[in-house]
Design a protein around this motif. Sequence first.
Motif, mmCIF file in Angstrom:
data_model
loop_
_atom_site.group_PDB
_atom_site.id
_atom_site.type_symbol
_atom_site.label_atom_id
_atom_site.label_comp_id
_atom_site.label_asym_id
_atom_site.label_seq_id
_atom_site.Cartn_x
_atom_site.Cartn_y
_atom_site.Cartn_z
ATOM 1 N N GLY A 56 0.999 -1.189 0.005
ATOM 2 C CA GLY A 56 -0.014 0.124 -0.018
ATOM 3 C C GLY A 56 0.832 1.405 0.062
ATOM 4 O O GLY A 56 1.698 1.404 -0.837
ATOM 5 N N THR A 57 0.347 2.149 0.802
ATOM 6 C CA THR A 57 1.229 3.422 1.116
ATOM 7 C C THR A 57 2.691 3.326 1.455
ATOM 8 O O THR A 57 3.317 4.069 0.818
ATOM 9 C CB THR A 57 0.570 4.191 1.947
ATOM 10 N N SER A 58 3.064 2.328 2.002
ATOM 11 C CA SER A 58 4.396 2.144 2.649
ATOM 12 C C SER A 58 5.026 1.522 1.194
ATOM 13 O O SER A 58 6.175 1.895 1.138
ATOM 14 C CB SER A 58 4.208 1.014 3.614
ATOM 15 N N SER A 102 6.635 -0.772 7.299
ATOM 16 C CA SER A 102 5.245 -1.042 7.759
ATOM 17 C C SER A 102 5.017 -0.010 8.845
ATOM 18 O O SER A 102 5.513 0.040 9.851
ATOM 19 C CB SER A 102 5.349 -2.632 8.199
ATOM 20 N N GLN A 103 4.025 0.883 8.763
ATOM 21 C CA GLN A 103 3.709 1.847 9.735
ATOM 22 C C GLN A 103 3.133 1.072 10.863
ATOM 23 O O GLN A 103 3.841 1.257 11.928
ATOM 24 C CB GLN A 103 2.504 2.515 9.093
ATOM 25 N N SER A 104 2.497 0.016 10.706
ATOM 26 C CA SER A 104 1.904 -0.672 12.020
ATOM 27 C C SER A 104 2.729 -1.531 12.531
ATOM 28 O O SER A 104 2.687 -2.039 13.566
ATOM 29 C CB SER A 104 0.498 -1.466 11.310
ATOM 30 N N THR A 107 1.529 -6.156 9.449
ATOM 31 C CA THR A 107 1.025 -6.574 8.266
ATOM 32 C C THR A 107 1.289 -7.927 7.788
ATOM 33 O O THR A 107 2.453 -8.248 7.641
ATOM 34 C CB THR A 107 1.386 -5.546 7.188
ATOM 35 N N SER A 155 -3.145 6.349 5.292
ATOM 36 C CA SER A 155 -2.217 6.787 5.945
ATOM 37 C C SER A 155 -1.548 8.059 5.263
ATOM 38 O O SER A 155 -1.484 8.159 4.008
ATOM 39 C CB SER A 155 -1.082 5.578 5.623
ATOM 40 N N LYS A 238 -4.654 7.169 -2.487
ATOM 41 C CA LYS A 238 -4.980 8.226 -1.333
ATOM 42 C C LYS A 238 -6.370 8.688 -1.896
ATOM 43 O O LYS A 238 -7.527 8.496 -0.957
ATOM 44 C CB LYS A 238 -4.291 9.516 -1.071
ATOM 45 N N GLU A 241 -9.000 5.456 -2.039
ATOM 46 C CA GLU A 241 -9.461 4.888 -0.617
ATOM 47 C C GLU A 241 -10.486 5.834 0.051
ATOM 48 O O GLU A 241 -11.469 5.161 0.616
ATOM 49 C CB GLU A 241 -8.303 4.479 -0.138
HETATM 50 C C1 F6R Z 1 -3.326 3.357 2.628
HETATM 51 C C2 F6R Z 1 -2.983 2.441 3.809
HETATM 52 C C3 F6R Z 1 -2.378 1.343 3.701
HETATM 53 C C4 F6R Z 1 -1.341 0.677 4.360
HETATM 54 C C5 F6R Z 1 -0.830 -0.929 4.133
HETATM 55 C C6 F6R Z 1 0.486 -1.093 4.787
HETATM 56 O O1 F6R Z 1 -3.533 4.659 3.181
HETATM 57 O O2 F6R Z 1 -2.974 2.970 5.009
HETATM 58 O O3 F6R Z 1 -2.141 0.977 2.052
HETATM 59 O O4 F6R Z 1 -0.266 1.369 3.994
HETATM 60 O O5 F6R Z 1 -1.894 -1.493 4.281
HETATM 61 O O6 F6R Z 1 0.257 -0.960 6.120
HETATM 62 P P1 F6R Z 1 1.943 -0.992 6.858
HETATM 63 O O7 F6R Z 1 2.527 0.273 6.558
HETATM 64 O O8 F6R Z 1 1.162 -1.019 8.554
HETATM 65 O O9 F6R Z 1 2.319 -2.248 6.834
#
Ligand code: F6R
Length: 357
Positions: A56-58, A102-104, A107, A155, A238, A241
């Motif tokens: 995704g965004t990452s 990975s923000q979270s 994933t 994100s 963006k 979604e």
């Molecule tokens: C888009 C969004 C998703 C995340 C993707 C990866 O706005 O939030 O595309 O970027 O699911 O998530 P992480 O970065 O947490 O692994």
Amino acid sequence: SKGTYPHYMIKEIDEQPAVIRKIVQNYQNDNGELEIDAAILEEMTASDRIYIVACGTSYNAGWVGKQIIENLTNIPTEVHISSEFGYNMPLLTEKPFFIFLSQSGETADSRQVLVKINALGHPSLTLTNAPGSTLSREAKYTLLLHAGPEIAVASTKAYTAQIAVLAILGELAGRRKGFALDLDIAHELGIAATAIESIIDEKEVFEQLSVTHLSTSRNAFYIGRSIDYYVVMEAALKLKEVSYVQTEGFAAGELKHGTIALIEEGTPVISIITDPTTAGHTRGNAQEVISRGAHSMIISLDGLDQPEDAYVLPKVHHLLTPLVSVVPTQLIAYYTSLHRGNDVDKPRNLAKSVTVE
Ligand code: F6R
């Protein structure tokens, strides 16, 4: 909490200058010099190829990371979608080095790749906003994004934070390789933070543009070349979604090879132009869609601008233009969603962290 903001998404867009400044502070040592764990730099620069893996965004931030890392370190860098990489792994070089974005940090698609490359014994680094998360614990190294909690499903600040941390990593790895870089990335990030502030101060421009040109359209296009192509991929994700407008982010030159057939009277086409080498070509592509009835809006960098442009971005270092060019596209997504009456912070069918493959 949202404080005085109506939605987390707009709060998190607004926080980006502060996040970038905080990242610089967090990676500065007592002497005010940028510093990260020397072992990371050692393993990264001993590698013959870097593999960035994300979703995704990452994943979109990963493409900007490739541009930065190749430019500053000369190490060939590939960018891969986690859910593809794990099950159709490309041939790896002798000394691969993996970077997971990975923000979270949770994933599942990315984790399954990490499990596989751990089994192969390859070194890995996770960039995450979540200390102690699964991808942080299971990778050999971690660098934190220091973006603060990102609550909106879409994100925003994690994208810019990832680019800022990758830029710091790129500069330090380049110096570790012995390159005399004519670059002070901490200073350039400060300039970018100030530039983002000035864009956010003018957010009504993007609200107006969204109301007039996107709030009722069925589809939209973002086009760009080179580093701007990487940003339009994120801009399109963006917008689709949160607004549910079918949007494609396209390499501007590729449009005429088929997709231009979709342009109709009034189709919104937003061009991002920050790269001097390709600016003229992208303007030519904008003309091609205009002559087929599209409504063209050009977002350009100061110095490359033309009188007809919809918005001119403040000038920043050429490797950091995504930090400023993405911000109008975040605002356009936010306002288009808002004026369509969508649930901005919780778009349909989506979850903040995707823990199934
Ligand atoms: C888009 C969004 C998703 C995340 C993707 C990866 O706005 O939030 O595309 O970027 O699911 O998530 P992480 O970065 O947490 O692994």
